[in-house]
Design an enzyme around this catalytic site. Structure first.
Site, PDB file in Angstrom:
ATOM      1  N   HIS B 133     -11.941  31.122   0.714  1.00 35.55           N
ATOM      2  CA  HIS B 133     -11.203  29.929   0.281  1.00 35.55           C
ATOM      3  C   HIS B 133     -12.061  28.913  -0.472  1.00 35.55           C
ATOM      4  O   HIS B 133     -11.753  27.732  -0.487  1.00 35.55           O
ATOM      5  CB  HIS B 133     -10.557  29.227   1.487  1.00 35.55           C
ATOM      6  CG  HIS B 133      -9.377  29.966   2.042  1.00 35.55           C
ATOM      7  ND1 HIS B 133      -9.481  31.205   2.610  1.00 35.55           N
ATOM      8  CD2 HIS B 133      -8.063  29.628   2.137  1.00 35.55           C
ATOM      9  CE1 HIS B 133      -8.285  31.606   3.033  1.00 35.55           C
ATOM     10  NE2 HIS B 133      -7.414  30.687   2.749  1.00 35.55           N
ATOM     11  N   GLY B 184      -9.119  34.220  -3.637  1.00 34.37           N
ATOM     12  CA  GLY B 184      -8.165  34.927  -2.784  1.00 34.37           C
ATOM     13  C   GLY B 184      -6.992  34.065  -2.365  1.00 34.37           C
ATOM     14  O   GLY B 184      -5.974  34.581  -1.904  1.00 34.37           O
ATOM     15  N   HIS B 185      -7.123  32.762  -2.493  1.00 32.91           N
ATOM     16  CA  HIS B 185      -5.993  31.868  -2.234  1.00 32.91           C
ATOM     17  C   HIS B 185      -5.818  30.974  -3.459  1.00 32.91           C
ATOM     18  O   HIS B 185      -6.567  30.021  -3.656  1.00 32.91           O
ATOM     19  CB  HIS B 185      -6.214  31.015  -0.980  1.00 32.91           C
ATOM     20  CG  HIS B 185      -4.957  30.351  -0.485  1.00 32.91           C
ATOM     21  ND1 HIS B 185      -4.081  29.697  -1.316  1.00 32.91           N
ATOM     22  CD2 HIS B 185      -4.427  30.275   0.762  1.00 32.91           C
ATOM     23  CE1 HIS B 185      -3.066  29.230  -0.599  1.00 32.91           C
ATOM     24  NE2 HIS B 185      -3.245  29.565   0.658  1.00 32.91           N
ATOM     25  N   HIS B 268       1.434  36.803   0.611  1.00 32.52           N
ATOM     26  CA  HIS B 268       1.370  35.496   1.269  1.00 32.52           C
ATOM     27  C   HIS B 268       2.171  34.462   0.469  1.00 32.52           C
ATOM     28  O   HIS B 268       1.923  34.260  -0.723  1.00 32.52           O
ATOM     29  CB  HIS B 268      -0.107  35.096   1.348  1.00 32.52           C
ATOM     30  CG  HIS B 268      -0.394  33.892   2.169  1.00 32.52           C
ATOM     31  ND1 HIS B 268      -0.402  32.627   1.640  1.00 32.52           N
ATOM     32  CD2 HIS B 268      -0.678  33.761   3.482  1.00 32.52           C
ATOM     33  CE1 HIS B 268      -0.698  31.755   2.607  1.00 32.52           C
ATOM     34  NE2 HIS B 268      -0.871  32.427   3.732  1.00 32.52           N
ATOM     35  N   GLU B 320       1.980  36.000   6.876  1.00 31.21           N
ATOM     36  CA  GLU B 320       2.481  34.678   6.502  1.00 31.21           C
ATOM     37  C   GLU B 320       3.196  34.783   5.156  1.00 31.21           C
ATOM     38  O   GLU B 320       3.049  33.903   4.313  1.00 31.21           O
ATOM     39  CB  GLU B 320       1.336  33.662   6.414  1.00 31.21           C
ATOM     40  CG  GLU B 320       0.536  33.513   7.703  1.00 31.21           C
ATOM     41  CD  GLU B 320      -0.543  32.438   7.632  1.00 31.21           C
ATOM     42  OE1 GLU B 320      -0.973  32.098   6.522  1.00 31.21           O
ATOM     43  OE2 GLU B 320      -0.918  31.922   8.705  1.00 31.21           O
ATOM     44  N   GLU B 336       6.560  29.077   6.553  1.00 31.10           N
ATOM     45  CA  GLU B 336       5.513  28.066   6.691  1.00 31.10           C
ATOM     46  C   GLU B 336       5.897  26.788   5.945  1.00 31.10           C
ATOM     47  O   GLU B 336       6.424  26.840   4.834  1.00 31.10           O
ATOM     48  CB  GLU B 336       4.202  28.639   6.147  1.00 31.10           C
ATOM     49  CG  GLU B 336       3.028  27.695   6.293  1.00 31.10           C
ATOM     50  CD  GLU B 336       1.720  28.320   5.824  1.00 31.10           C
ATOM     51  OE1 GLU B 336       1.611  29.553   5.808  1.00 31.10           O
ATOM     52  OE2 GLU B 336       0.812  27.544   5.473  1.00 31.10           O
ATOM     53  N   CYS B 338       4.031  24.800   4.394  1.00 31.41           N
ATOM     54  CA  CYS B 338       3.353  24.768   3.096  1.00 31.41           C
ATOM     55  C   CYS B 338       4.087  25.601   2.043  1.00 31.41           C
ATOM     56  O   CYS B 338       4.012  25.294   0.852  1.00 31.41           O
ATOM     57  CB  CYS B 338       1.924  25.289   3.222  1.00 31.41           C
ATOM     58  SG  CYS B 338       0.787  24.091   3.930  1.00 31.41           S
ATOM     59  N   CYS B 404      -3.527  23.218   7.224  1.00 32.47           N
ATOM     60  CA  CYS B 404      -3.063  23.034   5.849  1.00 32.47           C
ATOM     61  C   CYS B 404      -1.762  22.234   5.784  1.00 32.47           C
ATOM     62  O   CYS B 404      -1.556  21.434   4.875  1.00 32.47           O
ATOM     63  CB  CYS B 404      -2.869  24.389   5.175  1.00 32.47           C
ATOM     64  SG  CYS B 404      -1.886  25.556   6.112  1.00 32.47           S
ATOM     65  N   CYS B 405      -0.855  22.471   6.726  1.00 25.81           N
ATOM     66  CA  CYS B 405       0.491  21.920   6.596  1.00 25.81           C
ATOM     67  C   CYS B 405       0.569  20.395   6.759  1.00 25.81           C
ATOM     68  O   CYS B 405       1.240  19.730   5.967  1.00 25.81           O
ATOM     69  CB  CYS B 405       1.445  22.599   7.575  1.00 25.81           C
ATOM     70  SG  CYS B 405       1.621  24.382   7.297  1.00 25.81           S
TER      71      CYS B 405
END
Lengths: 639, 639
Positions: B133, B184-185, B268, B320, B336, B338, B404-405
């Site tokens: 990340h 990757g994200h 994801h 997710e 999620e 997010c 994160c959320c």
């Protein structure tokens, strides 16, 4: 409540049982002639399990040996051994001997036997007990060694695994360098009980007991291990920071509290089943009432709150394990084949220890449904998870990176003889209805019983005494399943009035003579079954059962999605035997609301209510699903 | 089909919008006065985010800095910045400045800014792009820097993140040492577009474009990375062996094929939303029709096949992320917070780029349901997943290891003004019904609109021109939601006949003068909504909606499990406004089959059919659930 050692039965040895059953014999033959060959082919692929045992892998090479691989080989050997116990198969015998030589060749001078920690991570033995499955693999090797010895009388593999077990006993002895440690995946505990039973060496039993007793002791072993090592576990495991996450971390492998204190089935289901099996063994071996009470509590929690109707276990795919009570999602559950197999193994131990037939009811539920569904009709493709519904995207696979289920299924069916009968003091027990013979040995002499039945196609069985010398006194205990509403029993044609059902068995005590015949009719009505109202996934839905078979609807038999089918409560359901295959399917008038123009114009959400039309519904045995191409499926049917 | 640059709208700057809405203003005030303070408290805990920025952690210390931590701080700064743009809050201003100084202090001489790879894994920068990340955190830092500059005019953080972006541009330049790599994200891609827009430096835009274009190129970047490194990724990631597993490995972060070729939403969900947002931005910036067609295809796939009625995304908790088409489990989905936020962000970009209102219909669905449900009524507890049903075991948490959320929700609601209005060439767009004012600037002069509404309690809104000098020519485009069956529109009391609905907007072009009033009544009927018949989870079930609000049943309002409730199709449902809170709940006569003696005697499966009794059913807004203690819940109601 029965104390731990009050009742004690044992399975008959495999060599005392023959099976020529119309349902099981072809399936067992398939296991020997196709499944085990197919699995051998998988294990022999270049760079895979067999190759790895040469210890020639070096860093940078492709096909890094996997941490599970010994267990794959071991379960395959165990399954093959059970076949060899009752069937002459020189080719299989040679293949097994070859695999055993590979294992023997991979064993280190001090007895250690694990490829990953020999060539990939040398110097790191027993440092990642939580993730790396090292003792789990050892357990399966031990089971294989015991099975091969019992089946063939050969001691080659038994000697290898004893040397390894001796090393482990030293390392995990009370004063050993890893005292207090135990495996992140239970398995070795029950294997050590087997090793004790075949060798008579009590220290193996005591080692298994220590692994169980240390579990849940504080400070928690796996947390200390992670801190000691300072690097993540094999699967990237780090110590959780939040209390809830830490609780789940502990529960995952049932190390959250001492085994004897546990009351709720939590965490990974296969780990749980293997542990509860070992606890049941130990409760019997040590006459330990605390362990017995613990497994009784855990049994009640599993079967009253967490058991799929198929005998599947594990509703949470994220942990391959148990969800909360009554949380039994269908398409999105898990129900790993290995967990249903583990339940069968545990249930037999519970039944043997307590003498209760209701454990075998659950065993049978799992065996005919959640276990059998694990393999395709041709025996060469496998389910890892066995969901109770599918939207048409699920199919069996030829193999898995984590290939625990395929050889596990093979070894259970090869060992089926051990589940059909049990012997207690002066007591011959028929647990399952499987045509064939069984030889019992009593103080008064040997007795051979022959069982004839077309179960589960029909509910009738006949048990004939085919050899009893001059007659032998013993109690014949035939299990009567809980679902059988009006079972009838005759002895030599004479009805047995009120057949004396006790603990789930009809027990007939007399001097049995050659030619005596007990005939039992369990009935074979189609049953509508509803789940406890606390189960959300099954609200407003019904399941269909007949004998031990749970049925399902498959899309291939319908011109609409099976989740659109509605079966009214008062509509009759008919059994339709297939003359050619002997398989019984079910048929009923139903409706569907999967009209093409329902919803709206193809958009996901709309205000047009769905309308219904009539359709003929066909239900097939759950175990047989997904053998006719990709198709949606459901066990639970809308009412 | 509209080409990429044919229509182009932009959000109004936050400073041009005020919000004094009865629904939103208290929620936004709560974010500023409680949520952000509460989150600051979490970040300031000893050994946590703020502390880590001192770079004082050393191997062996507790509280190893987490790979996500810069993103938590950055999103908190971004949220706070949006508050500071419209509200004077010196205390918050100081706290933000302090956090920015901590970030500045953690920046290395060469511009690098990431605690984990500075103190935990020094020397391993940009070597675990898939799992660690690193660029994701950089992206959030950039967004924070842009937001803080735009809100306050201060350049301190913007300068910091520009230096970091410059370093990244060097490393990931076409000739850089990590050319061809990407995160990757996904996140940095859309952040670089923002950085370009605020700085005018085109190389930031080009870098974002490269990150998108490289994705899916072969040889696959993450596979090469794993091979190069030879050790598992941060999360224990290893290269899968089986083709199916490898496919999922690639799809997980949408690197399975070039972005412009993608047609199905996979993997994801948050990663997908952030990537699709960036692709939409880039389609507009470069006038790239291939990217536009790709995001149109992906939009259709998401909203026609993979969208929860709450606007939630992601049905597979294991990743997710997205499951197969029409696979939308309720209790065992994911959704999620997010991902719903990401959908709101993407939908605004799609609407701005194409001028279509139906994107805002989806935006509104997500905003009022799947996003709002992410926080408790008191603003200090959060859902990570937002399932559509619960068996009573789910509750909001104070914080998460992966947090994160919470700050993501805070930044979206703080930025709400940007979602209410948009401005196109000669066009003032009202996208959401939120009381307050908006200032538009046209060639012909400035115009201020005032919106009055009690939405979503009522369906009426009035838009008054409060300042238009001598009158200004422009088109006033007011979105008419797809669910509004018979909207009425008047201008200065005169009905607009056939209000000229185009692309989801009622567009009124004229010379607007101070005092002109447009009144719209969208209606606010209770709607029964059914899902597409292919969705298994909703078969035989109905949802209740009113305006943008999706309703649910909570156990706390009933004396039986909500999954036992059955609502007949012809039974009327009544709206019940709460005089005190203004919240509208729904009420109807229903039945329950959760009779105490249903099933059997408490056992899990039995042959006693459930019986029904009458009960009054109460439905509450989905976003408000789980604020009255642990309780079961369902959105979809059995019919």
């Amino acid at each position: 409540m029965t104390s731990a050692a009050a009742v004690r039965r044992e399975p008959l040895p495999l060599t005392a049982v023959t099976i020529d059953d119309e349902f099981w014999a072809p399936r067992r033959e398939l296991i020997r002639t196709r499944t085990l060959r197919h699995q051998e082919g998988q294990l022999r692929r270049p760079g895979q399990q067999f190759d790895a045992l040469s210890l020639s892998w070096r860093p940078g090479d492709p096909d890094e040996p996997h941490i599970f691989w010994e267990s794959d080989v071991a379960k395959w050997i165990e399954a093959a051994s059970y076949c060899l116990a009752t069937t002459d198969d020189p080719e299989l015998d040679r293949a097994v001997d070859e695999a055993i030589e590979l294992l023997a060749g991979a064993q280190q001078d001090d007895g250690y036997l694990n490829v990953y920690f020999t060539v990939v991570k040398p110097g790191e033995r027993f440092t990642d007990l939580r993730d790396a499955h090292e003792l789990y693999c050892a357990g399966h090797l031990i089971e294989a060694g015991v099975a091969h010895f019992e089946a063939t009388g050969k001691t080659r593999l038994l000697d290898v695994v004893r040397r390894y077990a001796d090393l482990i006993d030293t390392v995990f002895g009370a004063d050993g360098p890893r005292a207090g440690g135990y495996c992140g995946h239970q398995e070795i505990e029950l294997a050590l009980v087997k090793l004790y039973r075949v060798t008579g060496e009590r220290r193996y039993l005591d080692l298994g007991r220590r692994f169980i007793d240390w579990r849940g002791e504080q400070p928690y072993s796996f947390e200390a291990e992670l801190r000691r090592r300072g690097t993540p576990g094999y699967f990237g495991t780090r110590l959780p920071r939040k209390p809830d996450d830490l609780r789940r971390f502990r529960e995952y492998n049932q190390s959250h509290q001492p085994a004897a204190d546990q009351a709720e089935a939590v965490g990974h289901s296969v780990r749980a089943m293997y542990m509860y099996s070992a606890m049941t063994d130990l409760a019997g071996e040590y006459g330990d009432d605390r362990l017995l009470q613990a497994v009784r509590r855990l049994w009640a929690d599993v079967t009253d709150k967490k058991l799929y109707i198929t005998g599947g276990l594990g509703s949470d795919p994220r942990i391959e394990g148990f969800g909360p009570a009554y949380d039994l999602p269908d398409a999105h559950g898990y129900a790993e084949t290995c967990a249903a197999i583990g339940l069968v193994q545990w249930a037999r131990r519970m039944s043997d220890l307590t003498g209760h037939g209701h454990y075998v009811d659950v065993l049978e539920r799992a065996l005919y449904n959640g276990v059998l569904s694990g393999a395709s009709a041709d025996g060469t493709r496998y389910f890892y998870g066995n969901p109770l519904a599918s939207h048409g995207t699920v199919t069996r696979q030829e193999w898995f990176d984590c290939a625990c289920c395929p050889p596990n299924l093979a070894r259970l069916l090869s060992e089926l003889g051990r589940y059909v009968y049990a012997q207690g003091p002066g007591e011959a027990v028929v647990n399952l209805y499987v045509a064939g013979t069984a030889r019992f040995t009593f103080a008064g002499g040997e007795v051979t019983l022959r069982q004839d039945t077309a179960y589960p196609r029909e509910g009738r069985l006949a048990i004939t005494v085919t050899h009893a010398g001059d007659g032998v006194d013993f109690a014949l205990a035939v299990r009567i399943p809980g679902w059988s509403r009006r079972p009838t029993v005759t002895v030599n044609g004479e009805p047995v009035d009120r057949p004396g059902l006790r603990d789930g068995y009809c027990t007939l005590s007399r001097r049995w003579r050659t030619g005596d015949v007990v005939e039992i009719d369990l009935g074979m009505e189609i049953r509508r079954t509803w789940a406890h109202p606390a189960v959300a996934a099954t609200a407003g839905k019904v399941a269909l059962e007949r004998g031990p078979i749970v049925f399902c609807l498959e899309g291939v038999d319908h011109d609409c999605a099976v989740h659109s089918l509605v079966l009214a409560r008062d509509v009759p359901v008919h059994a339709v035997p297939d003359e050619r295959t002997g398989v019984v399917t079910l048929s009923a008038d139903a409706t569907t609301d999967a009209t093409v123009d329902a919803g709206t114009d193809g958009s996901l959400y709309g205000d047009r209510p769905p309308a219904r039309r009539g359709v003929t519904m066909t239900a097939v045995p759950y175990f047989s699903w997904a053998n006719r191409g990709l198709s949606d499926m459901t066990v639970w049917i809308r009412e």
